[in-house]
Design an enzyme around this catalytic site. Structure first.
Site, mmCIF file in Angstrom:
data_model
loop_
_atom_site.group_PDB
_atom_site.id
_atom_site.type_symbol
_atom_site.label_atom_id
_atom_site.label_comp_id
_atom_site.label_asym_id
_atom_site.label_seq_id
_atom_site.Cartn_x
_atom_site.Cartn_y
_atom_site.Cartn_z
ATOM 1 N N ARG A 4 0.849 -1.190 0.000
ATOM 2 C CA ARG A 4 0.000 0.000 0.000
ATOM 3 C C ARG A 4 0.885 1.239 0.000
ATOM 4 O O ARG A 4 1.876 1.285 0.750
ATOM 5 C CB ARG A 4 -0.872 -0.021 1.262
ATOM 6 C CG ARG A 4 -1.961 1.013 1.286
ATOM 7 C CD ARG A 4 -2.721 0.991 2.598
ATOM 8 N NE ARG A 4 -2.169 1.950 3.535
ATOM 9 C CZ ARG A 4 -2.810 2.405 4.612
ATOM 10 N NH1 ARG A 4 -4.029 1.954 4.897
ATOM 11 N NH2 ARG A 4 -2.258 3.268 5.424
ATOM 12 N N TYR A 51 -3.267 11.264 6.528
ATOM 13 C CA TYR A 51 -3.528 9.905 7.035
ATOM 14 C C TYR A 51 -2.522 8.915 6.442
ATOM 15 O O TYR A 51 -2.209 8.984 5.251
ATOM 16 C CB TYR A 51 -4.949 9.444 6.649
ATOM 17 C CG TYR A 51 -5.085 7.948 6.704
ATOM 18 C CD1 TYR A 51 -5.311 7.315 7.911
ATOM 19 C CD2 TYR A 51 -4.883 7.162 5.568
ATOM 20 C CE1 TYR A 51 -5.363 5.928 7.978
ATOM 21 C CE2 TYR A 51 -4.935 5.785 5.626
ATOM 22 C CZ TYR A 51 -5.170 5.173 6.837
ATOM 23 O OH TYR A 51 -5.202 3.815 6.902
ATOM 24 N N ASP A 97 -5.202 3.702 0.063
ATOM 25 C CA ASP A 97 -6.339 3.897 0.969
ATOM 26 C C ASP A 97 -6.797 5.356 0.925
ATOM 27 O O ASP A 97 -6.002 6.260 1.186
ATOM 28 C CB ASP A 97 -5.916 3.528 2.400
ATOM 29 C CG ASP A 97 -7.094 3.414 3.355
ATOM 30 O OD1 ASP A 97 -8.211 3.819 2.982
ATOM 31 O OD2 ASP A 97 -6.884 2.921 4.485
ATOM 32 N N HIS A 153 -9.505 6.347 2.714
ATOM 33 C CA HIS A 153 -10.003 6.553 4.082
ATOM 34 C C HIS A 153 -11.269 7.412 4.121
ATOM 35 O O HIS A 153 -11.371 8.362 4.909
ATOM 36 C CB HIS A 153 -8.891 7.156 4.955
ATOM 37 C CG HIS A 153 -8.804 6.502 6.309
ATOM 38 N ND1 HIS A 153 -9.238 7.113 7.448
ATOM 39 C CD2 HIS A 153 -8.340 5.290 6.697
ATOM 40 C CE1 HIS A 153 -9.043 6.322 8.484
ATOM 41 N NE2 HIS A 153 -8.507 5.193 8.056
ATOM 42 N N GLU A 205 -9.146 1.974 -1.675
ATOM 43 C CA GLU A 205 -9.882 1.529 -0.485
ATOM 44 C C GLU A 205 -10.720 2.672 0.075
ATOM 45 O O GLU A 205 -10.257 3.812 0.138
ATOM 46 C CB GLU A 205 -8.823 1.082 0.525
ATOM 47 C CG GLU A 205 -9.354 0.686 1.865
ATOM 48 C CD GLU A 205 -8.196 0.200 2.742
ATOM 49 O OE1 GLU A 205 -7.204 -0.362 2.217
ATOM 50 O OE2 GLU A 205 -8.274 0.408 3.957
ATOM 51 N N GLU A 230 -13.773 -1.889 6.295
ATOM 52 C CA GLU A 230 -13.131 -2.022 7.612
ATOM 53 C C GLU A 230 -14.022 -1.519 8.747
ATOM 54 O O GLU A 230 -13.814 -1.907 9.891
ATOM 55 C CB GLU A 230 -11.764 -1.341 7.630
ATOM 56 C CG GLU A 230 -11.793 0.159 7.465
ATOM 57 C CD GLU A 230 -10.401 0.777 7.363
ATOM 58 O OE1 GLU A 230 -9.535 0.185 6.693
ATOM 59 O OE2 GLU A 230 -10.196 1.841 7.955
ATOM 60 N N ARG A 265 -13.771 -5.732 2.868
ATOM 61 C CA ARG A 265 -12.661 -5.659 3.824
ATOM 62 C C ARG A 265 -13.104 -5.820 5.269
ATOM 63 O O ARG A 265 -12.420 -5.380 6.189
ATOM 64 C CB ARG A 265 -11.910 -4.340 3.655
ATOM 65 C CG ARG A 265 -11.264 -4.165 2.297
ATOM 66 C CD ARG A 265 -10.299 -3.002 2.287
ATOM 67 N NE ARG A 265 -9.182 -3.234 3.175
ATOM 68 C CZ ARG A 265 -9.018 -2.671 4.353
ATOM 69 N NH1 ARG A 265 -9.890 -1.808 4.822
ATOM 70 N NH2 ARG A 265 -7.965 -2.962 5.098
ATOM 71 N N GLU A 271 -4.615 -7.583 4.680
ATOM 72 C CA GLU A 271 -3.746 -6.497 5.175
ATOM 73 C C GLU A 271 -2.906 -7.004 6.348
ATOM 74 O O GLU A 271 -3.389 -7.745 7.197
ATOM 75 C CB GLU A 271 -4.620 -5.323 5.646
ATOM 76 C CG GLU A 271 -3.815 -4.127 6.136
ATOM 77 C CD GLU A 271 -4.707 -2.993 6.656
ATOM 78 O OE1 GLU A 271 -5.834 -3.265 7.116
ATOM 79 O OE2 GLU A 271 -4.264 -1.837 6.600
ATOM 80 N N TRP A 315 -12.549 11.305 8.930
ATOM 81 C CA TRP A 315 -11.104 11.137 9.124
ATOM 82 C C TRP A 315 -10.604 9.953 8.329
ATOM 83 O O TRP A 315 -11.161 8.930 8.242
ATOM 84 C CB TRP A 315 -10.736 10.914 10.609
ATOM 85 C CG TRP A 315 -9.265 10.689 10.708
ATOM 86 C CD1 TRP A 315 -8.280 11.604 10.492
ATOM 87 C CD2 TRP A 315 -8.608 9.437 10.997
ATOM 88 N NE1 TRP A 315 -7.053 11.020 10.639
ATOM 89 C CE2 TRP A 315 -7.205 9.701 10.928
ATOM 90 C CE3 TRP A 315 -9.065 8.156 11.286
ATOM 91 C CZ2 TRP A 315 -6.257 8.696 11.148
ATOM 92 C CZ3 TRP A 315 -8.122 7.169 11.513
ATOM 93 C CH2 TRP A 315 -6.742 7.439 11.452
HETATM 94 C C1 CS2 Z 1 -6.815 1.730 8.062
HETATM 95 C C2 CS2 Z 1 -6.780 1.581 9.529
HETATM 96 O O1 CS2 Z 1 -5.648 -0.290 7.937
HETATM 97 C C3 CS2 Z 1 -6.343 0.494 7.335
HETATM 98 O O2 CS2 Z 1 -6.672 0.370 6.191
HETATM 99 O O3 CS2 Z 1 -7.809 2.363 7.422
HETATM 100 O O4 CS2 Z 1 -5.497 1.875 9.917
HETATM 101 C C4 CS2 Z 1 -7.746 2.399 10.367
HETATM 102 O O5 CS2 Z 1 -7.467 3.758 10.267
HETATM 103 C C5 CS2 Z 1 -7.613 1.949 11.790
HETATM 104 O O6 CS2 Z 1 -7.805 0.583 11.889
HETATM 105 C C6 CS2 Z 1 -8.569 2.676 12.713
HETATM 106 O O7 CS2 Z 1 -8.485 2.154 13.991
HETATM 107 MG MG MG Z 2 -8.254 1.551 5.542
#
Ligand code: CS2
Ligand code: MG
Length: 403
Positions: free
Chosen positions: A147, A159, A211, A213, A237, A263, A284, A340, A403
């Site tokens: 990634r 992020y 990602d 996010h 993602e 996630e 995911r 992941e 976020w």
């Molecule tokens: C993220 C995570 O792993 C990922 O793809 O989006 O790091 C996520 O921010 C965290 O699990 C939040 O606790």
């Molecule tokens: Mg993620």
């Protein structure tokens, strides 16, 4: 096989983990991960105050019945707190069943459907040069999928940019969450530059993931996907928040870049439309937040019918217990995509002893009975809970953003 004890251990070996320990009358113990990053004590209380007392005296062999008992029995459905608590119980019961049978959990799930589980690691950098160095480091470790995230010029914090070891990028904060800023235009301009850079440096033999996010609107996500097509990302993602599953139709109309979501999902209902309308390519959801092995397999079975593959969340805030559980699922399902893997740092590795292995970009859960993870409660007691929040995000005008 009666359950004689169920207790919750909240500890912070580097980051916070909530671990459920279930004991049975014949001395077999199972463990489950009940960690919900930033909301740990809510799950700990849900378990301690409401579910653990009801576990005592139940037959540990009855995994499906126990799952239904806590899901339907609450009357109140779904939700991250509830489903993480149910997941911890479910995973601990699969651990017990495996130990009782003398088999690794994946054997109980139908046995290995592949030799190993392809994982992706995280490369990031404050500059494109730093990203290249970290990307090369992951290639040297053997990763076949990586990634890529880099700091967006003009935005103060981005992020996914880790301190050098790559395993802890959600910053620790004290009594209140840290505040990040977000500017969509700068990101949309920069993302193709970053992907072009990675492909120019490393070619097309490695899988590159990215990602988003949850930060874009559906039409912005469509534009991002289209702009990245020449660089053939393995996936983008969480391009947009997924509460509105129908919104993904708009993204699909504009790009063939594969999409991965899930996630933050906690049930099959969160992705029913995404899967059945083929609006995503990878789901995911995680073992620890989506109701455990029992429910995650149900999600992946639905996905299989529609040609959607798995791509389970495996960030460092999911403990080694749920990471091991994910590997058992990954190894056994027909429609596995990728997993992941951020790994866990010391001192977490002093508390959780794992049997899983990494070689040439592939992982294997090992052949120990159950999950193959030992939990050292005495060691955990040395690392008391350390309250932390995930950051929050604001746009440049000060309004709240995802976020
Ligand atoms: C993220 C995570 O792993 C990922 O793809 O989006 O790091 C996520 O921010 C965290 O699990 C939040 O606790
Ligand atoms: Mg993620």
């Amino acid at each position: 096989m009666k359950i004689t004890d169920a207790r919750v251990v909240v500890s912070s070996p580097g980051r916070n983990y909530v671990t459920l320990v279930i004991e049975t009358e014949d001395g077999i113990t199972g463990i489950g991960d009940a960690t919900l990053n930033g909301r740990e004590l809510a799950v700990a209380s849900y378990l301690r105050d409401h579910l653990c007392p009801l576990l005592i005296g139940r037959d540990a062999r009855r995994i499906e019945d126990t799952w239904q008992y806590f899901y339907k029995g609450a009357y109140w459905r779904r939700g991250p707190v509830t489903m993480t608590a149910i997941a911890a119980i479910d995973v601990a019961l699969w651990d017990i069943k495996g130990k009782a049978a003398g088999m690794p959990v994946y054997e109980l799930l139908g046995g290995a459907a592949r030799e190993g589980v392809m994982v992706y690691g995280h490369a990031s950098g404050a500059t494109l040069e730093d990203l290249s160095a970290d990307f090369q480091h992951h290639l040297d470790l053997g990763y076949k999928a990586i990634r890529a995230q880099a700091a967006i010029p003009g935005i103060e914090k981005t992020y996914g940019i880790a301190p050098a070891d790559g395993k802890l990028y959600e910053p620790a904060s004290g009594a209140v969450p840290q505040e990040d800023t977000w500017e969509t235009t700068a990101y949309l301009d920069f993302a193709p530059i970053m992907m072009a850079h990675v492909r120019k440096e490393f070619g097309y033999k490695v899988h590159v993931l990215h990602d988003v996010h949850h930060r874009l609107t559906p039409i912005e996500a469509g534009r991002l996907g289209a702009s990245l097509e020449p660089y053939r990302p393995f996936w983008i993602e969480d391009p947009t928040p997924a509460e509105d599953q129908g919104a993904f139709r708009l993204i699909r109309q504009h790009t063939t870049t594969p999409i991965a979501v899930g996630e933050v999902f906690n049930s099959i209902w969160d992705c029913q439309q995404l899967i059945t309308e083929r609006l995503i390519d990878y789901v995911r959801a995680s073992v620890s937040h989506a109701g455990g092995i029992t429910h995650l397999r149900r999600i992946f079975s639905l996905a299989e019918l529609y040609g959607v593959r798995s791509g389970s969340h495996g960030a460092g805030d999911l403990s080694p217990v749920s990471f091991a559980a994910a590997l058992h699922v990954d190894l056994s399902i027909p429609n596995f995509g990728i997993q992941e893997y951020m790994g866990h740092r010391d001192p977490a590795n002093e508390i959780f002893t794992t049997s899983y292995t990494f070689r040439d970009g592939y992982m294997h859960p090992g052949s120990k009975p159950g999950l193959g993870v030992e939990f050292n409660e005495e060691a955990a007691a040395r690392f008391p809970f350390d309250p932390k929040y995930l950051p929050v995000n604001r746009r440049l005008d000060g309004s709240m953003h995802d976020w």
